[in-house]
Design an enzyme around this catalytic site. Structure first.
Site, short mmCIF file in Angstrom:
data_model
loop_
_atom_site.label_atom_id
_atom_site.label_comp_id
_atom_site.label_asym_id
_atom_site.label_seq_id
_atom_site.Cartn_x
_atom_site.Cartn_y
_atom_site.Cartn_z
N THR A 129 0.87 -1.18 0.00
CA THR A 129 0.00 0.00 0.00
C THR A 129 0.91 1.23 0.00
OG1 THR A 129 0.00 0.28 2.40
CG2 THR A 129 -1.66 -1.24 1.48
N ILE A 182 -3.69 -9.56 2.54
CA ILE A 182 -4.14 -10.50 3.58
C ILE A 182 -5.65 -10.76 3.49
CG2 ILE A 182 -2.28 -10.16 5.26
CD1 ILE A 182 -4.20 -8.21 6.74
N ALA A 216 0.75 -6.66 9.20
CA ALA A 216 0.08 -5.89 8.13
C ALA A 216 -1.17 -5.22 8.68
CB ALA A 216 -0.29 -6.81 6.97
N SER A 252 -2.43 1.75 9.60
CA SER A 252 -1.87 2.07 10.92
C SER A 252 -1.99 3.54 11.35
CB SER A 252 -0.39 1.67 10.95
OG SER A 252 0.36 2.54 10.10
N THR A 258 -1.52 -2.96 19.39
CA THR A 258 -1.15 -1.62 19.86
C THR A 258 -1.72 -1.32 21.25
OG1 THR A 258 -1.52 0.72 19.40
CG2 THR A 258 -3.17 -0.78 18.57
N ASP A 259 -1.10 -0.38 21.94
CA ASP A 259 -1.63 0.04 23.24
C ASP A 259 -2.93 0.84 23.09
OD1 ASP A 259 -0.56 2.39 22.18
OD2 ASP A 259 0.69 2.87 23.92
N SER A 318 -10.60 -0.99 15.17
CA SER A 318 -10.32 -2.10 14.24
C SER A 318 -9.23 -3.01 14.80
CB SER A 318 -9.94 -1.56 12.86
OG SER A 318 -8.67 -0.91 12.89
N LEU A 346 4.03 11.61 13.47
CA LEU A 346 4.59 12.82 14.09
C LEU A 346 6.10 12.99 13.88
CD1 LEU A 346 4.00 15.25 16.12
CD2 LEU A 346 4.92 13.73 17.85
N GLY A 375 -11.51 13.34 18.60
CA GLY A 375 -11.45 12.23 19.57
C GLY A 375 -10.03 11.93 20.05
P1 NAD Z 1 2.97 0.74 8.50
O1 NAD Z 1 1.74 1.46 8.08
O2 NAD Z 1 4.28 1.41 8.41
O3 NAD Z 1 3.09 -0.62 7.66
C1 NAD Z 1 1.99 -1.45 7.40
C2 NAD Z 1 2.40 -2.42 6.30
O4 NAD Z 1 1.28 -3.30 6.06
C3 NAD Z 1 2.74 -1.75 4.96
O5 NAD Z 1 3.92 -2.31 4.43
C4 NAD Z 1 1.54 -2.07 4.09
O6 NAD Z 1 1.86 -2.16 2.70
C5 NAD Z 1 1.09 -3.42 4.65
N1 NAD Z 1 -0.32 -3.70 4.38
C6 NAD Z 1 -1.37 -2.87 4.60
N2 NAD Z 1 -2.51 -3.47 4.21
C7 NAD Z 1 -2.18 -4.71 3.78
C8 NAD Z 1 -2.92 -5.81 3.27
N3 NAD Z 1 -4.24 -5.74 3.11
N4 NAD Z 1 -2.27 -6.94 2.95
C9 NAD Z 1 -0.91 -7.01 3.08
N5 NAD Z 1 -0.16 -6.00 3.53
C10 NAD Z 1 -0.78 -4.86 3.88
O7 NAD Z 1 2.66 0.23 9.96
P2 NAD Z 1 3.63 0.09 11.23
O8 NAD Z 1 3.67 1.36 11.95
O9 NAD Z 1 4.88 -0.59 10.82
O10 NAD Z 1 2.75 -0.92 12.13
C11 NAD Z 1 2.86 -2.33 11.94
C12 NAD Z 1 1.93 -3.02 12.92
O11 NAD Z 1 2.30 -2.68 14.25
C13 NAD Z 1 0.46 -2.62 12.78
O12 NAD Z 1 -0.31 -3.77 12.98
C14 NAD Z 1 0.25 -1.60 13.88
O13 NAD Z 1 -1.09 -1.61 14.30
C15 NAD Z 1 1.18 -2.13 14.94
N6 NAD Z 1 1.72 -1.12 15.88
C16 NAD Z 1 2.30 0.03 15.41
C17 NAD Z 1 2.87 0.93 16.31
C18 NAD Z 1 3.55 2.20 15.84
O14 NAD Z 1 3.91 3.04 16.67
N7 NAD Z 1 3.79 2.39 14.55
C19 NAD Z 1 2.81 0.67 17.68
C20 NAD Z 1 2.18 -0.51 18.12
C21 NAD Z 1 1.66 -1.40 17.21
O1 DAU Z 2 0.39 3.94 20.42
C1 DAU Z 2 0.70 3.15 19.32
C2 DAU Z 2 0.22 3.83 18.06
O2 DAU Z 2 1.08 4.93 17.82
C3 DAU Z 2 0.20 2.90 16.85
O3 DAU Z 2 -0.73 1.87 17.08
C4 DAU Z 2 -0.18 3.67 15.59
O4 DAU Z 2 -0.11 2.80 14.46
C5 DAU Z 2 0.79 4.81 15.42
O5 DAU Z 2 0.44 5.59 14.28
C6 DAU Z 2 0.82 5.70 16.68
O6 DAU Z 2 -0.42 6.44 16.82
P1 DAU Z 2 -0.45 7.98 17.25
O7 DAU Z 2 -1.72 8.56 16.77
O8 DAU Z 2 -0.08 8.14 18.68
O9 DAU Z 2 0.81 8.51 16.37
P2 DAU Z 2 1.01 9.84 15.49
O10 DAU Z 2 2.45 9.87 15.10
O11 DAU Z 2 -0.01 9.97 14.43
O12 DAU Z 2 0.75 11.00 16.55
C7 DAU Z 2 1.51 11.11 17.74
C8 DAU Z 2 0.95 12.28 18.54
O13 DAU Z 2 1.24 13.49 17.84
C9 DAU Z 2 -0.55 12.25 18.70
O14 DAU Z 2 -0.89 12.76 19.96
C10 DAU Z 2 -1.06 13.19 17.60
C11 DAU Z 2 0.06 14.22 17.50
N1 DAU Z 2 0.28 14.80 16.15
C12 DAU Z 2 0.42 13.95 15.11
C13 DAU Z 2 0.63 14.43 13.83
C14 DAU Z 2 0.77 13.50 12.66
C15 DAU Z 2 0.35 16.18 15.99
O15 DAU Z 2 0.25 16.94 16.96
N2 DAU Z 2 0.55 16.66 14.72
C16 DAU Z 2 0.68 15.85 13.64
O16 DAU Z 2 0.85 16.36 12.49
#
Ligand code: NAD
Ligand code: DAU
Length: 381
Positions: free
Chosen positions: A66, A91, A113, A116, A161-162, A190, A227, A320
């Site tokens: 994606t 998937i 996958a 996110s 995720t948390d 989700s 962020l 939210g």
């Molecule tokens: P990301 O968005 O960087 O990567 C997601 C990957 O999944 C991409 O490579 C995308 O191409 C693939 N994907 C999406 N839809 C798909 C599908 N239908 N079939 C196959 N592949 C598909 O996400 P990330 O930040 O690396 O997060 C990975 C996992 O960890 C997620 O399940 C997320 O919920 C979880 N997680 C993320 C964080 C965080 O801070 N980023 C924290 C805790 C948990």
């Molecule tokens: O807690 C784990 C989660 O952390 C993961 O499950 C998610 O996949 C991951 O995207 C992340 O979610 P957050 O919403 O916490 O992350 P994000 O980087 O989008 O935002 C971090 C914080 O910063 C949040 O409080 C929103 C704020 N923010 C974010 C963006 C993108 C801003 O203030 N400005 C911004 O432009």
């Protein structure tokens, strides 16, 4: 400084040795591992760690590519690791998932996958239900069918995720593994739903499952809509830094490689049917974290102190917007001996340096060049 809560890690308990774990039947010996979402941020670090640490495993990276999937993240692995193979797939495509389990004799799954990004989930919740709920369900179904005759030695590891626990309001409170689910965004709803399906397959069909719930990750290769990479890129270009609301929201940050190490630990030594929280006791208010990023990036860019302070721009809050997340990972530490390897100050500097040293990686994403490349290579993107 902005570090608003660090609670001391508990004294280390005696951790069972590898030999003891094998005797206890707790050290898994899967060999054909399907990692979903391996072209994304966290997935690419997990794929690299597994390919390099376990040369006798075959690692299949299944990814739909994606907007968030980028094979550039794994070009070193593709070049160096004969045990690595990429499979383009969705998937949600149950028949394809069935074929993959059959063809490659998959005996372990690490499922990352997902869609996110919370902001995207607010705009298009259906895409999140489709991939995160139905996609997880089809992967579970394929695993269940493939392993029906013999579940022994198999494992379905679901990475969550948390955010499923909701938003904390009382200072000093933490999410533990038994905290009730209370998701607040379409994304976290989700993910919560997918967690429930995973546990339901464990309970109903005896599928060997394990779940982990991790706090916010940071580090190299994160898509610059989140962020930290977004703000580093904007500082580099002198663009506004859009702070949602008052910037008082709190996140608990963990270096991505420490998350990958935790996944390795839980995959091999975690108890089947259990849930493990992953986090580094490292809470920051967004605005404090942003100030650290500005200071560090300005120093590394050779700008005078305060140069980019004026880029901070308060914008309308996220709908939210969860106030605070904070993970208690004591169980993972005490049971399996995992702890983060990096202090935050070191991790954030390393991360900022990485984005500044890898401007081509960022530019390829922001220009859409990588998407055009895959469209030519794989079609239908
Ligand atoms: P990301 O968005 O960087 O990567 C997601 C990957 O999944 C991409 O490579 C995308 O191409 C693939 N994907 C999406 N839809 C798909 C599908 N239908 N079939 C196959 N592949 C598909 O996400 P990330 O930040 O690396 O997060 C990975 C996992 O960890 C997620 O399940 C997320 O919920 C979880 N997680 C993320 C964080 C965080 O801070 N980023 C924290 C805790 C948990
Ligand atoms: O807690 C784990 C989660 O952390 C993961 O499950 C998610 O996949 C991951 O995207 C992340 O979610 P957050 O919403 O916490 O992350 P994000 O980087 O989008 O935002 C971090 C914080 O910063 C949040 O409080 C929103 C704020 N923010 C974010 C963006 C993108 C801003 O203030 N400005 C911004 O432009």
């Amino acid at each position: 400084m902005g570090l608003i809560a660090t609670i001391g890690k508990k004294e280390k308990k005696e951790i069972p040795s590898l030999d003891e774990l094998i005797v206890m039947g707790n050290y898994k010996t899967m060999r054909n591992i399907l990692i979903t979402g391996g072209a994304g941020f966290i997935g690419s670090h997990v794929v690299r760690l597994f390919c390099r640490t376990y040369p006798d495993y075959r690692i299949y990276n299944l990814d739909k590519l994606t907007y968030a999937g980028n094979l550039e993240n794994l070009k070193d692995v593709a070049a160096e690791c004969p045990n690595y193979r990429f499979i383009k797939g969705d998937i949600c495509d149950l028949d394809h998932m069935r074929r993959i389990f059959g063809e490659y004799g998959i005996d372990g799954v690490i499922h990352l996958a997902a869609e996110s990004h919370v902001d995207r989930s607010i705009r298009d919740p259906f895409a999140f239900a489709q991939t995160n709920v139905l996609g997880t369900l089809s992967l579970l179904q394929a695993a269940r069918e493939a392993w029906a005759d013999d579940m022994e030695g198999k494992l379905f590891y679901h990475v969550s995720t948390d955010e499923v626990y909701g938003s904390l309001h009382e200072p000093g409170t933490f999410f533990v593994e038994t905290t009730s689910y209370d998701p607040q965004s379409p994304y976290s709803a989700s993910k919560a739903s997918s967690d429930h399906f995973v546990r339901a397959f464990g309970n109903t069909y005896g599928l060997p499952v394990v779940v982990s719930n991790c706090s916010n990750n940071y580090g190299p290769n994160q898509f610059p809509e989140k962020l930290i990479p977004l703000f580093i890129n904007n500082i580099r270009h002198g663009k506004p830094l859009p702070v949602y609301g008052t910037g008082e929201n709190v996140r608990d940050w963990l270096y991505v490689i420490d998350h990958a190490r935790a996944i390795d630990t839980i995959f091999h030594r975690g108890r089947v049917g259990e849930t493990y929280n992953i986090g580094g006791f490292n809470e920051w208010r967004n605005i404090d974290l942003i100030r650290v990023m500005i200071r560090t990036a300005d120093r590394l860019l050779g700008n005078p102190e305060g140069h980019s302070d004026g880029l901070i721009t308060y914008v309308q809050d996220r709908a939210g917007h969860d106030l605070r997340y904070a993970i208690d990972s004591t169980k993972l530490h005490e049971e399996l001996g995992w702890e983060p390897s990096l202090q935050f100050e070191e991790g954030i500097e390393k991360t900022i340096r990485w984005y500044l040293d890898n401007q081509e990686w960022l530019d390829n994403i922001t220009s859409g060049a990588y998407e055009r490349y895959y469209a030519e290579m794989y079609g239908n993107k």
